[in-house]
Structures are given as C-alpha cells and as structure tokens.
Design a protein around this motif. Sequence first.
Motif, PDB file in Angstrom:
ATOM      1  N   PHE A  37       0.833  -1.204   0.000  1.00 30.15           N
ATOM      2  CA  PHE A  37       0.000   0.000   0.000  1.00 30.15           C
ATOM      3  C   PHE A  37       0.872   1.260   0.000  1.00 30.15           C
ATOM      4  O   PHE A  37       0.605   2.214  -0.736  1.00 30.15           O
ATOM      5  CB  PHE A  37      -0.911  -0.010   1.231  1.00 30.15           C
ATOM      6  CG  PHE A  37      -1.810   1.194   1.323  1.00 30.15           C
ATOM      7  CD1 PHE A  37      -2.930   1.310   0.513  1.00 30.15           C
ATOM      8  CD2 PHE A  37      -1.531   2.218   2.225  1.00 30.15           C
ATOM      9  CE1 PHE A  37      -3.761   2.424   0.601  1.00 30.15           C
ATOM     10  CE2 PHE A  37      -2.352   3.327   2.317  1.00 30.15           C
ATOM     11  CZ  PHE A  37      -3.476   3.427   1.502  1.00 30.15           C
ATOM     12  N   ALA A  38       1.926   1.273   0.809  1.00 33.66           N
ATOM     13  CA  ALA A  38       2.798   2.446   0.900  1.00 33.66           C
ATOM     14  C   ALA A  38       3.451   2.757  -0.441  1.00 33.66           C
ATOM     15  O   ALA A  38       3.504   3.924  -0.870  1.00 33.66           O
ATOM     16  CB  ALA A  38       3.858   2.220   1.974  1.00 33.66           C
ATOM     17  N   HIS A  39       3.946   1.723  -1.126  1.00 28.99           N
ATOM     18  CA  HIS A  39       4.576   1.935  -2.431  1.00 28.99           C
ATOM     19  C   HIS A  39       3.546   2.434  -3.452  1.00 28.99           C
ATOM     20  O   HIS A  39       3.819   3.371  -4.217  1.00 28.99           O
ATOM     21  CB  HIS A  39       5.214   0.633  -2.931  1.00 28.99           C
ATOM     22  CG  HIS A  39       6.553   0.342  -2.335  1.00 28.99           C
ATOM     23  ND1 HIS A  39       6.716  -0.089  -1.036  1.00 28.99           N
ATOM     24  CD2 HIS A  39       7.808   0.430  -2.862  1.00 28.99           C
ATOM     25  CE1 HIS A  39       8.005  -0.264  -0.784  1.00 28.99           C
ATOM     26  NE2 HIS A  39       8.688   0.044  -1.870  1.00 28.99           N
ATOM     27  N   ALA A  40       2.366   1.804  -3.475  1.00 35.03           N
ATOM     28  CA  ALA A  40       1.342   2.167  -4.456  1.00 35.03           C
ATOM     29  C   ALA A  40       0.889   3.617  -4.277  1.00 35.03           C
ATOM     30  O   ALA A  40       0.782   4.373  -5.254  1.00 35.03           O
ATOM     31  CB  ALA A  40       0.145   1.225  -4.336  1.00 35.03           C
ATOM     32  N   VAL A  41       0.638   4.025  -3.040  1.00 33.33           N
ATOM     33  CA  VAL A  41       0.167   5.388  -2.775  1.00 33.33           C
ATOM     34  C   VAL A  41       1.260   6.411  -3.095  1.00 33.33           C
ATOM     35  O   VAL A  41       0.986   7.473  -3.671  1.00 33.33           O
ATOM     36  CB  VAL A  41      -0.296   5.534  -1.313  1.00 33.33           C
ATOM     37  CG1 VAL A  41      -0.556   6.993  -0.967  1.00 33.33           C
ATOM     38  CG2 VAL A  41      -1.568   4.728  -1.091  1.00 33.33           C
ATOM     39  N   THR A  42       2.501   6.103  -2.753  1.00 36.27           N
ATOM     40  CA  THR A  42       3.614   7.025  -3.038  1.00 36.27           C
ATOM     41  C   THR A  42       3.748   7.265  -4.534  1.00 36.27           C
ATOM     42  O   THR A  42       3.821   8.421  -4.993  1.00 36.27           O
ATOM     43  CB  THR A  42       4.935   6.463  -2.485  1.00 36.27           C
ATOM     44  OG1 THR A  42       4.823   6.305  -1.074  1.00 36.27           O
ATOM     45  CG2 THR A  42       6.085   7.411  -2.789  1.00 36.27           C
ATOM     46  N   TYR A  43       3.768   6.190  -5.317  1.00 39.77           N
ATOM     47  CA  TYR A  43       3.905   6.337  -6.764  1.00 39.77           C
ATOM     48  C   TYR A  43       2.676   7.005  -7.371  1.00 39.77           C
ATOM     49  O   TYR A  43       2.782   7.775  -8.338  1.00 39.77           O
ATOM     50  CB  TYR A  43       4.133   4.974  -7.415  1.00 39.77           C
ATOM     51  CG  TYR A  43       5.521   4.416  -7.191  1.00 39.77           C
ATOM     52  CD1 TYR A  43       6.648   5.212  -7.365  1.00 39.77           C
ATOM     53  CD2 TYR A  43       5.714   3.086  -6.810  1.00 39.77           C
ATOM     54  CE1 TYR A  43       7.924   4.707  -7.164  1.00 39.77           C
ATOM     55  CE2 TYR A  43       6.984   2.572  -6.599  1.00 39.77           C
ATOM     56  CZ  TYR A  43       8.086   3.391  -6.780  1.00 39.77           C
ATOM     57  OH  TYR A  43       9.351   2.878  -6.576  1.00 39.77           O
ATOM     58  N   THR A  44       1.494   6.716  -6.824  1.00 34.00           N
ATOM     59  CA  THR A  44       0.271   7.342  -7.318  1.00 34.00           C
ATOM     60  C   THR A  44       0.319   8.853  -7.148  1.00 34.00           C
ATOM     61  O   THR A  44       0.024   9.613  -8.082  1.00 34.00           O
ATOM     62  CB  THR A  44      -0.958   6.771  -6.569  1.00 34.00           C
ATOM     63  OG1 THR A  44      -1.164   5.412  -6.975  1.00 34.00           O
ATOM     64  CG2 THR A  44      -2.210   7.582  -6.871  1.00 34.00           C
ATOM     65  N   LEU A  45       0.697   9.309  -5.968  1.00 33.73           N
ATOM     66  CA  LEU A  45       0.770  10.746  -5.705  1.00 33.73           C
ATOM     67  C   LEU A  45       1.829  11.408  -6.588  1.00 33.73           C
ATOM     68  O   LEU A  45       1.609  12.494  -7.137  1.00 33.73           O
ATOM     69  CB  LEU A  45       1.070  11.003  -4.230  1.00 33.73           C
ATOM     70  CG  LEU A  45      -0.096  10.728  -3.267  1.00 33.73           C
ATOM     71  CD1 LEU A  45       0.367  10.858  -1.823  1.00 33.73           C
ATOM     72  CD2 LEU A  45      -1.252  11.692  -3.532  1.00 33.73           C
ATOM     73  N   LEU A  46       2.983  10.758  -6.737  1.00 32.40           N
ATOM     74  CA  LEU A  46       4.057  11.326  -7.547  1.00 32.40           C
ATOM     75  C   LEU A  46       3.629  11.498  -9.002  1.00 32.40           C
ATOM     76  O   LEU A  46       3.844  12.552  -9.609  1.00 32.40           O
ATOM     77  CB  LEU A  46       5.304  10.447  -7.464  1.00 32.40           C
ATOM     78  CG  LEU A  46       6.109  10.502  -6.157  1.00 32.40           C
ATOM     79  CD1 LEU A  46       7.198   9.441  -6.155  1.00 32.40           C
ATOM     80  CD2 LEU A  46       6.720  11.889  -5.962  1.00 32.40           C
ATOM     81  N   THR A  47       3.026  10.466  -9.575  1.00 36.22           N
ATOM     82  CA  THR A  47       2.634  10.525 -10.990  1.00 36.22           C
ATOM     83  C   THR A  47       1.461  11.476 -11.203  1.00 36.22           C
ATOM     84  O   THR A  47       1.418  12.208 -12.197  1.00 36.22           O
ATOM     85  CB  THR A  47       2.267   9.128 -11.520  1.00 36.22           C
ATOM     86  OG1 THR A  47       1.249   8.548 -10.703  1.00 36.22           O
ATOM     87  CG2 THR A  47       3.484   8.209 -11.525  1.00 36.22           C
ATOM     88  N   THR A  48       0.521  11.505 -10.268  1.00 32.31           N
ATOM     89  CA  THR A  48      -0.662  12.358 -10.427  1.00 32.31           C
ATOM     90  C   THR A  48      -0.301  13.835 -10.305  1.00 32.31           C
ATOM     91  O   THR A  48      -0.759  14.668 -11.104  1.00 32.31           O
ATOM     92  CB  THR A  48      -1.740  11.986  -9.388  1.00 32.31           C
ATOM     93  OG1 THR A  48      -2.025  10.586  -9.473  1.00 32.31           O
ATOM     94  CG2 THR A  48      -3.026  12.759  -9.639  1.00 32.31           C
TER      95      THR A  48
END
Length: 429
Positions: A95-106
């Motif tokens: 979850f931590a990796h997915a949310v971090t990458y999601t915020l960065l790309t968005t």
Amino acid sequence: MVDIKPHVTLNKQAKDIIHQSYKNHQGKRLALWILALIIGGILGTLGNGVLDQIFAFIATVFTRLFQFIALPTISLAVITTLAALGGKRNTGRIFAHAVTYTLLTTVCSAFIGLILFIFIRPGNLPLDLVHAGVERVPEKLVNVSYYEHFLSVIPNNIIQPFLDGNVLSVMIISAAIGLALAFMPKNEHQKALLQAILGLQDVLFVLIRALLWILPLGILSFSAQLSAQIAAGILVGALGKYTLVIIMGNMIQFFIVLPLYLLARGLNPFHVFKNMLPAIAVALFSKSSAGTLPVTLASAENNLHVNPEVSRFVLPICTTINMNGCAAFILVTSLFLLQNGGVVLTWPIMILWLFIAVFAAIGNAGVPMGCYFLTLSLMSSVGAPIGIMGIILPIYTIIDMIETAENVWSDSVVCAMTDHDLKGKLIEE
C-alpha cells in the motif's frame, strides 16, 4: 552412482521450450489485437450504415461484459487483500509503495497541464457561445455541488451501489467488509467466508480469461466506432488551444514522464508497455479504467508476470485513486472556466487549484465521463461559467479516451514499479 545430470538438463530444456511457446503465443495474440485495431479503423471510415450498426451492437455487448465483471473484480480484490491485513505484514508495504507512486505521478501530470496552460495561454470564448453552451450541459447536473457529489458516494445500502455502478461506493463497502474480516476472530466462520470469497474470485478470473479469447472482436468494433466518429467530424471544435493543452499534457505524461519513472526504477518501458498493451487498448475504447480492470489484471499477471499479491491489491486501488489524466483535465478545465469567468489567475490560485485537482481526481470513479461530471460539480460550486462545459462536451469523447488510456498505463507503471521494488522482499506466510 546414478547420473542425474541428463535428467536435470532435460527438465531445463523442457522449461525453456514451454517458456518459448508461451512467448510465441503471446506474440501471436498481440499481433491479432493490432490487426483487429487496424481493420476496425479502416472499416469504420467506409460509412456503411449496416456495418456501423453491427459494430455499435458488438461494442455495446463488450462494454456490458466489462461492466459485468469489473465491479465484482474490484470488490473481491479489495476484500481479499484487506482481509489478509490481520494475518499478513505485506499489505502495508504494498500500500505504501502504491500510494507514493500514485501521488508522484498524479501531481506530475497536473503540473505538466499547468505549465502548458501558462505557455499556450488559451484565450476567452465569446459570451454568446458560452451562454449557448449551457443548453448542452446535462440538466440534472447544472446545480449539483461538489458537496452533493461527495455525499452521493456514501452508501446507504449494500446493493444499490452495485446496481448503479458507483465505483467509489463499492470500494467503501468492500474496504469495510475486508477490514471486518481481517480483525474479526479467526474462527471457522471467518475461514469459511474467506474461502467462499476466494472461490468467487477464482471464478471471475476464469471468466476474464474467456473474455480475453474473444477480445479481438471487441477491439475491432471499438476501433471502427472511433474512426467513424472521426470521419463524421465529431472531433472538430473551436477550442483549439484548450484542446491542445489537454492532449499535449496527456501525451507528455504518457510517452515521456511515465517511461522515465520506469527507467528510474531499472525497468524497460518498452517491455512493460508491450505486455500491458491489451489493457491500454481496451481502456482507450471503453473509456473506463474500472471496466478495463479485468484485462489489466490479466495482462499484469499473465504477460508481465507481476506477483498476484501485488497486482490484485495495487490495480483495484489504482483504478480509483490513480487518475493522472483526470487530474490534468480537472486543473486545466477549471483554470479555463475561471479565467472565462473573470478570475485573475495568479500563481497562488493556480497552485491551490493544482492540489484541488489532484485530490479531486483521487476521489473520482473510473467510469466513462466520470472526470467530466466531477469537474462540472466543482465548477458549479464556485459559480464558474459552466456553459463552457457544454461546449467541451462534443469533443470530450476523444479527451476521455486518451485520459483513460493514460490512467490505465499509469496504473500499470505503478504496479510494475511496486512489484519490482518488493521482489524478494515480501514475507512468505
């Protein structure tokens, strides 16, 4: 002493042959999908009424099939993943990796849209054109506030969200059930219920594999529909610079930024793209990242060989929160409407709207025109000239297609990076 080396060599050779056979099969399937895309594009330009009706019927059938599988897939994936929260330590790391990458790309996608808006500087539209556009805005949405939009996500029963296709409500229900299963006593009832849910999930994946076999027919029909729309002139409009900002922003994010993220993590963008192409193609034509989820999951696990523990958690979550294209659309469209409404766009105002766009996109449902309706709700709340939304509506078809393809590509990138980061680090339980 028995010499076992020939036996070991034979096993290795057998595995190599099987692996090569699988790669050849995947290559043929990809070639078939591309061929269907090209043939459909050609047939759609013929202007044959009978053919167009047939393609429209087939495309509708496939859209309904995707919708039929998508919501249960999202729901069961979220339930089974969160149900393991109480017994597994991997969920938090994924979850931590997915949310971090999601915020960065968005955030990156929205920022690109902002920079392009500043440099290209779309002008204001004539007032009579804006007033005329009000008639095109769906009447029931003219006075819908963002508060009402948010309130509609909160479920008041367990069945209606599934009937309405309300992705966010389904996610809330599924998360609640999954967490309840995770923290309820580990007794026979909990185990039996979880086994039944896992069994239903396996059934869905069998249906997904069956759907992939007939997917070329769907791609052909979707492609024919798109080329027919282009030939009919639907994509021609008077919003040149605005449309240029939206499409350029999506293209930069799609072809430059997301591949750079993959390269930074040591992944080959061409390899990831090639294996996720079926999902991206379906997203382009279906205009629904939620509806594409079955194909995205199958492509990630069968083609890209992502750990199912990662893909079945990351992809359903990303379907709702990882909306790169939507964030850029909300920001650029909001700034365009505010500017036409007489608001002076200073840097503090634009940065504020950048964060509003990012967080609004995270709460958007991955359904056709979901981003359009969300932006309309936001603009209605601040009194912006929503007649412009009516002017945008005829050209939104192509924008929605590009955005959805970008969203699914971004989901794939986040999933691939998360799997790469955690390879060999997940705890076996």
